[in-house]
Design a protein around this motif. Sequence first.
Motif, PDB file in Angstrom:
ATOM      1  N   PRO A   8       0.831  -1.209   0.000  1.00 25.63           N
ATOM      2  CA  PRO A   8       0.000   0.000   0.000  1.00 25.63           C
ATOM      3  C   PRO A   8       0.867   1.261   0.000  1.00 25.63           C
ATOM      4  O   PRO A   8       1.974   1.256   0.554  1.00 25.63           O
ATOM      5  N   THR A   9       0.369   2.305  -0.629  1.00 29.47           N
ATOM      6  CA  THR A   9       1.098   3.576  -0.686  1.00 29.47           C
ATOM      7  C   THR A   9       0.423   4.677   0.120  1.00 29.47           C
ATOM      8  O   THR A   9       1.009   5.736   0.316  1.00 29.47           O
ATOM      9  N   LYS A  10      -0.816   4.425   0.547  1.00 30.33           N
ATOM     10  CA  LYS A  10      -1.489   5.451   1.350  1.00 30.33           C
ATOM     11  C   LYS A  10      -2.525   4.828   2.270  1.00 30.33           C
ATOM     12  O   LYS A  10      -2.947   3.686   2.091  1.00 30.33           O
ATOM     13  N   LEU A  11      -2.908   5.626   3.254  1.00 29.63           N
ATOM     14  CA  LEU A  11      -3.995   5.285   4.169  1.00 29.63           C
ATOM     15  C   LEU A  11      -5.149   6.227   3.877  1.00 29.63           C
ATOM     16  O   LEU A  11      -4.934   7.414   3.626  1.00 29.63           O
ATOM     17  N   VAL A  12      -6.363   5.696   3.911  1.00 28.21           N
ATOM     18  CA  VAL A  12      -7.560   6.513   3.740  1.00 28.21           C
ATOM     19  C   VAL A  12      -8.367   6.388   5.021  1.00 28.21           C
ATOM     20  O   VAL A  12      -8.812   5.298   5.382  1.00 28.21           O
ATOM     21  N   MET A  13      -8.520   7.517   5.714  1.00 33.31           N
ATOM     22  CA  MET A  13      -9.222   7.552   6.996  1.00 33.31           C
ATOM     23  C   MET A  13     -10.591   8.196   6.807  1.00 33.31           C
ATOM     24  O   MET A  13     -10.677   9.355   6.383  1.00 33.31           O
ATOM     25  N   GLN A  14     -11.647   7.447   7.126  1.00 30.90           N
ATOM     26  CA  GLN A  14     -12.998   7.998   7.105  1.00 30.90           C
ATOM     27  C   GLN A  14     -13.310   8.470   8.519  1.00 30.90           C
ATOM     28  O   GLN A  14     -13.414   7.651   9.433  1.00 30.90           O
TER      29      GLN A  14
END
Length: 158
Positions: A8-14
Amino acid sequence: MAETTAKPTKLVMQTGCGIIELLLRPDSAPVTCDYIVSAVKQGLYDNKTFYRSDFVIQCGLHGSSTPVPPNLPVNETKSGKFISNVKGTCAIAHWDVPDCGNTEFFINIQDNPHLDEAYGGYCVFAQVADEASFQTATRIAKEFTPQKPIPIMKVEAV
Protein backbone atom coordinates in the motif's frame (compact mmCIF):
# COMPACT_ATOMS: atom_id res chain seq x y z
CA MET A 1 0.47 -15.24 -14.96
CA ALA A 2 1.64 -14.80 -11.37
CA GLU A 3 -0.19 -12.18 -9.39
CA THR A 4 1.93 -9.67 -7.50
CA THR A 5 0.78 -7.78 -4.49
CA ALA A 6 2.05 -4.22 -4.28
CA LYS A 7 2.58 -2.64 -0.91
CA PRO A 8 0.00 0.00 0.00
CA THR A 9 1.10 3.58 -0.69
CA LYS A 10 -1.49 5.45 1.35
CA LEU A 11 -4.00 5.28 4.17
CA VAL A 12 -7.56 6.51 3.74
CA MET A 13 -9.22 7.55 7.00
CA GLN A 14 -13.00 8.00 7.10
CA THR A 15 -13.64 10.36 10.03
CA GLY A 16 -16.58 12.19 11.51
CA CYS A 17 -15.26 15.35 9.81
CA GLY A 18 -14.46 13.90 6.38
CA ILE A 19 -11.75 11.92 4.60
CA ILE A 20 -8.03 12.17 5.33
CA GLU A 21 -5.62 10.57 2.88
CA LEU A 22 -2.09 9.96 4.14
CA LEU A 23 0.78 9.16 1.76
CA LEU A 24 3.10 6.60 3.33
CA ARG A 25 6.83 7.41 3.38
CA PRO A 26 8.71 4.11 3.37
CA ASP A 27 11.82 6.03 2.21
CA SER A 28 11.85 7.56 5.69
CA ALA A 29 10.45 4.77 7.87
CA PRO A 30 9.93 1.39 6.17
CA VAL A 31 9.51 -0.61 9.40
CA THR A 32 7.06 1.93 10.77
CA CYS A 33 5.03 2.00 7.54
CA ASP A 34 4.78 -1.81 7.55
CA TYR A 35 3.76 -1.78 11.23
CA ILE A 36 0.99 0.80 10.69
CA VAL A 37 -0.27 -0.91 7.52
CA SER A 38 -0.46 -4.19 9.44
CA ALA A 39 -2.47 -2.49 12.20
CA VAL A 40 -4.79 -0.95 9.59
CA LYS A 41 -5.31 -4.30 7.86
CA GLN A 42 -6.24 -5.82 11.24
CA GLY A 43 -8.91 -3.11 11.61
CA LEU A 44 -7.30 -1.71 14.77
CA TYR A 45 -8.17 1.92 13.92
CA ASP A 46 -11.76 1.23 12.85
CA ASN A 47 -14.32 2.71 15.24
CA LYS A 48 -11.66 4.55 17.26
CA THR A 49 -11.27 8.30 17.75
CA PHE A 50 -9.03 11.29 17.49
CA TYR A 51 -8.64 11.86 21.23
CA ARG A 52 -6.17 14.75 21.34
CA SER A 53 -6.01 18.15 19.67
CA ASP A 54 -3.50 20.91 20.34
CA PHE A 55 -0.56 21.39 17.97
CA VAL A 56 -1.32 17.89 16.62
CA ILE A 57 -4.38 15.67 16.30
CA GLN A 58 -3.72 12.21 17.70
CA CYS A 59 -5.38 8.84 17.31
CA GLY A 60 -4.77 5.20 18.11
CA LEU A 61 -5.99 2.61 20.56
CA HIS A 62 -5.73 4.85 23.62
CA GLY A 63 -8.83 4.53 25.78
CA SER A 64 -10.17 1.49 23.94
CA SER A 65 -10.30 -2.12 25.06
CA THR A 66 -8.44 -3.27 21.94
CA PRO A 67 -5.18 -5.01 22.86
CA VAL A 68 -2.14 -3.07 21.72
CA PRO A 69 0.30 -5.03 19.53
CA PRO A 70 3.97 -5.17 20.56
CA ASN A 71 5.89 -1.90 20.28
CA LEU A 72 7.78 -0.98 17.15
CA PRO A 73 11.27 -2.52 17.30
CA VAL A 74 13.02 0.75 16.43
CA ASN A 75 12.52 4.52 16.29
CA GLU A 76 13.38 5.33 12.66
CA THR A 77 13.53 9.11 13.13
CA LYS A 78 17.08 9.31 11.81
CA SER A 79 17.64 5.93 10.13
CA GLY A 80 16.02 6.59 6.73
CA LYS A 81 15.49 9.78 4.77
CA PHE A 82 14.97 12.37 7.51
CA ILE A 83 11.63 14.19 7.35
CA SER A 84 10.94 16.95 9.85
CA ASN A 85 7.69 17.20 11.84
CA VAL A 86 6.28 20.00 9.73
CA LYS A 87 2.65 20.90 9.10
CA GLY A 88 0.84 18.01 7.41
CA THR A 89 3.28 15.24 8.35
CA CYS A 90 2.23 12.21 10.35
CA ALA A 91 4.43 10.69 13.08
CA ILE A 92 4.44 7.90 15.66
CA ALA A 93 3.64 9.02 19.19
CA HIS A 94 5.59 7.60 22.12
CA TRP A 95 6.28 8.22 25.77
CA ASP A 96 9.54 9.85 26.80
CA VAL A 97 11.41 6.67 25.81
CA PRO A 98 12.29 6.70 22.09
CA ASP A 99 11.72 3.02 21.28
CA CYS A 100 8.27 2.59 22.77
CA GLY A 101 6.11 3.72 19.84
CA ASN A 102 3.17 1.60 18.77
CA THR A 103 -0.25 2.25 17.24
CA GLU A 104 -0.59 5.84 18.47
CA PHE A 105 0.14 8.45 15.82
CA PHE A 106 -0.50 12.10 15.16
CA ILE A 107 -0.87 14.57 12.32
CA ASN A 108 1.04 17.83 12.76
CA ILE A 109 -1.38 20.76 12.45
CA GLN A 110 1.54 23.21 12.48
CA ASP A 111 5.31 23.05 12.10
CA ASN A 112 6.71 21.23 15.17
CA PRO A 113 10.49 20.98 14.61
CA HIS A 114 11.04 20.45 18.35
CA LEU A 115 9.52 16.96 17.86
CA ASP A 116 12.46 16.00 15.62
CA GLU A 117 14.76 15.76 18.66
CA ALA A 118 12.52 15.54 21.75
CA TYR A 119 12.82 12.15 23.49
CA GLY A 120 14.79 10.68 20.60
CA GLY A 121 12.54 12.22 17.96
CA TYR A 122 9.07 11.41 16.67
CA CYS A 123 9.36 9.38 13.47
CA VAL A 124 7.52 10.79 10.44
CA PHE A 125 6.07 7.92 8.41
CA ALA A 126 3.44 9.67 6.27
CA GLN A 127 2.18 13.03 5.08
CA VAL A 128 -1.25 14.42 4.33
CA ALA A 129 -1.92 13.78 0.64
CA ASP A 130 -3.68 16.99 -0.36
CA GLU A 131 -5.25 20.25 0.78
CA ALA A 132 -8.71 18.70 1.21
CA SER A 133 -7.26 16.12 3.60
CA PHE A 134 -5.42 18.81 5.55
CA GLN A 135 -8.63 20.84 5.80
CA THR A 136 -10.31 17.77 7.31
CA ALA A 137 -7.45 17.48 9.83
CA THR A 138 -7.83 21.18 10.66
CA ARG A 139 -11.58 20.72 11.12
CA ILE A 140 -10.93 17.83 13.52
CA ALA A 141 -8.56 20.08 15.50
CA LYS A 142 -11.22 22.80 15.74
CA GLU A 143 -14.20 20.56 16.56
CA PHE A 144 -12.50 18.23 19.04
CA THR A 145 -13.23 18.54 22.74
CA PRO A 146 -12.37 15.98 25.44
CA GLN A 147 -16.11 15.39 25.78
CA LYS A 148 -16.48 15.02 22.00
CA PRO A 149 -13.62 13.06 20.47
CA ILE A 150 -13.84 12.83 16.69
CA PRO A 151 -14.78 9.35 15.42
CA ILE A 152 -12.74 7.33 12.95
CA MET A 153 -15.17 5.00 11.25
CA LYS A 154 -12.71 3.12 9.03
CA VAL A 155 -9.11 3.23 7.88
CA GLU A 156 -7.94 1.45 4.73
CA ALA A 157 -4.47 0.84 3.34
CA VAL A 158 -4.55 1.19 -0.45
